[in-house]
Motif scaffolding. Structure first.
Motif, short mmCIF file in Angstrom:
data_model
loop_
_atom_site.label_atom_id
_atom_site.label_comp_id
_atom_site.label_asym_id
_atom_site.label_seq_id
_atom_site.Cartn_x
_atom_site.Cartn_y
_atom_site.Cartn_z
N ALA A 143 0.82 -1.22 0.00
CA ALA A 143 0.00 0.00 0.00
C ALA A 143 0.85 1.26 0.00
N LEU A 144 2.16 1.12 0.25
CA LEU A 144 3.05 2.28 0.30
C LEU A 144 3.49 2.64 -1.12
N LYS A 145 2.60 3.21 -1.88
CA LYS A 145 2.81 3.44 -3.31
C LYS A 145 3.94 4.42 -3.62
N GLU A 146 4.31 5.27 -2.66
CA GLU A 146 5.37 6.25 -2.91
C GLU A 146 6.76 5.71 -2.58
N LEU A 147 6.82 4.48 -2.08
CA LEU A 147 8.09 3.91 -1.65
C LEU A 147 9.06 3.78 -2.83
N LYS A 148 10.28 4.31 -2.64
CA LYS A 148 11.31 4.26 -3.68
C LYS A 148 12.47 3.33 -3.31
N GLU A 149 12.75 3.22 -2.01
CA GLU A 149 13.84 2.36 -1.55
C GLU A 149 13.38 1.57 -0.34
N ILE A 150 13.73 0.28 -0.31
CA ILE A 150 13.40 -0.54 0.85
C ILE A 150 14.56 -1.50 1.13
N GLY A 151 14.97 -1.56 2.40
CA GLY A 151 16.04 -2.46 2.83
C GLY A 151 15.45 -3.61 3.62
N LEU A 152 15.68 -4.84 3.15
CA LEU A 152 15.17 -6.05 3.81
C LEU A 152 16.31 -7.02 4.11
N PHE A 153 17.52 -6.58 3.96
CA PHE A 153 18.69 -7.44 4.09
C PHE A 153 18.86 -8.00 5.50
N ASP A 154 19.57 -9.12 5.61
CA ASP A 154 19.93 -9.73 6.90
C ASP A 154 18.73 -9.97 7.80
N ASN A 155 17.74 -10.65 7.27
CA ASN A 155 16.60 -11.10 8.06
C ASN A 155 16.47 -12.61 7.90
N ALA A 156 15.28 -13.14 8.06
CA ALA A 156 15.05 -14.58 7.90
C ALA A 156 13.98 -14.82 6.85
N LEU A 157 14.01 -14.03 5.79
CA LEU A 157 12.99 -14.09 4.76
C LEU A 157 13.21 -15.25 3.81
N THR A 158 12.12 -15.93 3.45
CA THR A 158 12.18 -16.99 2.44
C THR A 158 11.52 -16.55 1.15
N THR A 159 10.81 -15.43 1.19
CA THR A 159 10.17 -14.89 0.00
C THR A 159 9.85 -13.42 0.22
N ILE A 160 9.61 -12.73 -0.87
CA ILE A 160 9.18 -11.32 -0.82
C ILE A 160 7.88 -11.23 -1.60
N PRO A 161 6.83 -10.70 -1.00
CA PRO A 161 5.53 -10.65 -1.70
C PRO A 161 5.58 -9.81 -2.97
N ASN A 162 4.82 -10.25 -3.96
CA ASN A 162 4.77 -9.52 -5.23
C ASN A 162 4.26 -8.10 -5.05
N SER A 163 3.41 -7.89 -4.05
CA SER A 163 2.87 -6.55 -3.83
C SER A 163 3.96 -5.55 -3.48
N VAL A 164 5.04 -6.04 -2.90
CA VAL A 164 6.18 -5.18 -2.56
C VAL A 164 7.12 -5.05 -3.75
N LYS A 165 7.41 -6.17 -4.41
CA LYS A 165 8.33 -6.14 -5.55
C LYS A 165 7.80 -5.31 -6.70
N SER A 166 6.47 -5.21 -6.80
CA SER A 166 5.88 -4.50 -7.93
C SER A 166 5.40 -3.09 -7.58
N LEU A 167 5.88 -2.54 -6.46
CA LEU A 167 5.51 -1.17 -6.12
C LEU A 167 5.88 -0.23 -7.27
N PRO A 168 4.98 0.65 -7.67
CA PRO A 168 5.16 1.44 -8.91
C PRO A 168 6.37 2.35 -8.94
N ASN A 169 6.81 2.86 -7.78
CA ASN A 169 7.93 3.82 -7.77
C ASN A 169 9.22 3.23 -7.21
#
Length: 265
Positions: A143-169
């Motif tokens: 829902a954060l449509k204005e997001l331009k940069e996001i850091g998710l490094f060094d966590n325990a993630l096994t996947t990243i949701p498409n809703s985040v990967k496809s953010l328009p900006n």
């Protein structure tokens, strides 16, 4: 019996005078309250009297909790809480509608303790969640449509949701050093990040001689790699480079900014 045994460190007491003396003017003219690296263990209530600042830096302390009174900072557009001991965030953080930058990396945040109210920060451009204990990313962050940069490094993630990967900006996504479930998924995430990066096309005549040579060398390397991979000879080297070149993308430009190697650098 020794007094205070078993209690945690008291930390430095921040007075209103100390806080006022810690206000700086940011390059764009905003007022920044910088209380970083001061050994603070408890959110100083006195700074609520300075809630009209534009930026608040409480990074590199020992804070375990941010109170709901953070909502008093209505003008806040820049909030840095990285390198503390935060295990959750208050729901009231969603009231900071002017927030442009939020850095909460290098804490102890878990997925279940990320408040849904983060999705209310509609003006957020930069979000850093790296170096925490996240095992998943809420799809609602899409829902954060204005997001331009996001850091998710060094966590325990096994996947990243498409809703985040496809953010328009979205321009930069750093998800390195996560245990993605298999090599295929890792390749998919790498591909998605490549698609997010900005691609620059330039003409040969617009490059200086050193940049042109660098691009030609890269092409030679790719030709050799293809030859080894396919077992077939690569096409003969042409005397001139193609008209359209693709110089290095800026994916690695801010790796050092996202990666915090030490709590107290």
């Amino acid at each position: 019996m020794a007094k205070g045994k078993g209690k945690g460190p008291k930390g430095k007491k921040i007075t209103l005078k100390i806080a006022r003396n810690s206000i700086r003017i940011s390059p764009d003219g905003g007022r920044r309250l910088d209380l970083s690296k001061m050994g603070i263990t408890t959110f100083p209530k006195c700074i609520l009297k300075l809630a009209d600042v534009d930026e608040l830096d409480l990074s590199r302390n020992m804070l375990k909790k941010i109170p709901s009174s953070i909502e008093k900072f209505e003008k806040l557009r820049w909030l840095d809480l990285h390198s503390n001991q935060l295990e959750d965030l208050p729901k009231a953080i969603g009231t900071l509608q002017n927030l442009f930058y939020l850095n909460i990396c290098n804490n102890k945040l878990t997925t279940k303790n990320l408040p849904e109210e983060l999705t209310l920060l509609k003006n957020l451009h930069i979000l850093n969640l790296g170096l925490n204990c996240l095992d998943s990313i809420p799809t609602s962050l899409g829902a954060l449509k204005e997001l331009k940069e996001i850091g998710l490094f060094d966590n325990a993630l096994t996947t990243i949701p498409n809703s985040v990967k496809s953010l328009p900006n979205l321009k930069k996504l750093n998800a390195e050093r996560n245990p993605f479930s298999d090599s295929t998924q890792q390749e998919e995430h790498a591909d998605s990040i490549k698609r997010i990066e900005t691609l620059h096309l330039v003409r040969e005549k617009d490059l200086c001689s050193s940049c042109l040579k660098m691009c030609q060398d890269e092409r030679d390397k790719l030709n050799k790699l293809n030859k080894l991979k396919n077992g077939t000879p690569s096409p003969p080297k042409k005397p001139s480079f193609p008209l359209l070149l693709t110089p290095n993308s800026p994916a690695k430009d801010n790796q050092k900014e996202w990666r915090l190697k030490d709590k107290h650098p």
